[in-house]
Design a protein around this motif. Sequence first.
Motif, PDB file in Angstrom:
ATOM      1  N   LYS A   1       2.221   1.679  -3.402  1.00 28.91           N
ATOM      2  CA  LYS A   1       1.170   2.118  -4.321  1.00 28.91           C
ATOM      3  C   LYS A   1       0.911   3.618  -4.155  1.00 28.91           C
TER       4      LYS A   1
ATOM      5  N   ALA B   1       0.829  -1.207   0.000  1.00 28.38           N
ATOM      6  CA  ALA B   1       0.000   0.000   0.000  1.00 28.38           C
ATOM      7  C   ALA B   1       0.865   1.259   0.000  1.00 28.38           C
TER       8      ALA B   1
ATOM      9  N   LEU C   1       1.342  -6.478  -2.835  1.00 30.13           N
ATOM     10  CA  LEU C   1      -0.079  -6.626  -2.506  1.00 30.13           C
ATOM     11  C   LEU C   1      -0.590  -8.016  -2.859  1.00 30.13           C
TER      12      LEU C   1
END
Length: 92
Positions: free
Chosen positions: A25, A22, A36
């Motif tokens: 990202k 995360a 992920l």
Amino acid sequence: MDFKKNLPWSFSISFVLIIIGALFKITYMPFANIFLGFGLFLFAFFMVGSVYEISNSKKIEGTEKFIWIMGFIFFGFFTGLLYLLSYRRKII
């Protein structure tokens, strides 16, 4: 397969990989999808193993098994954390 050893490790490693993925990202860094993906795969392994342990437990009744399984479906991470930290010793 020995769920007693593998479940805590799969939960903690999946948590770390999902957090790293995360963050990658959010910052547009490469390989975020890989982190992920592996994290979600390990979390799915943890959920399947936990539901298997709960459904085969002889220490709790059917309604409590149903509540645990619904908790894993709707509140996966929080139920998994609660299961590992306090209730797993009572159920298996």
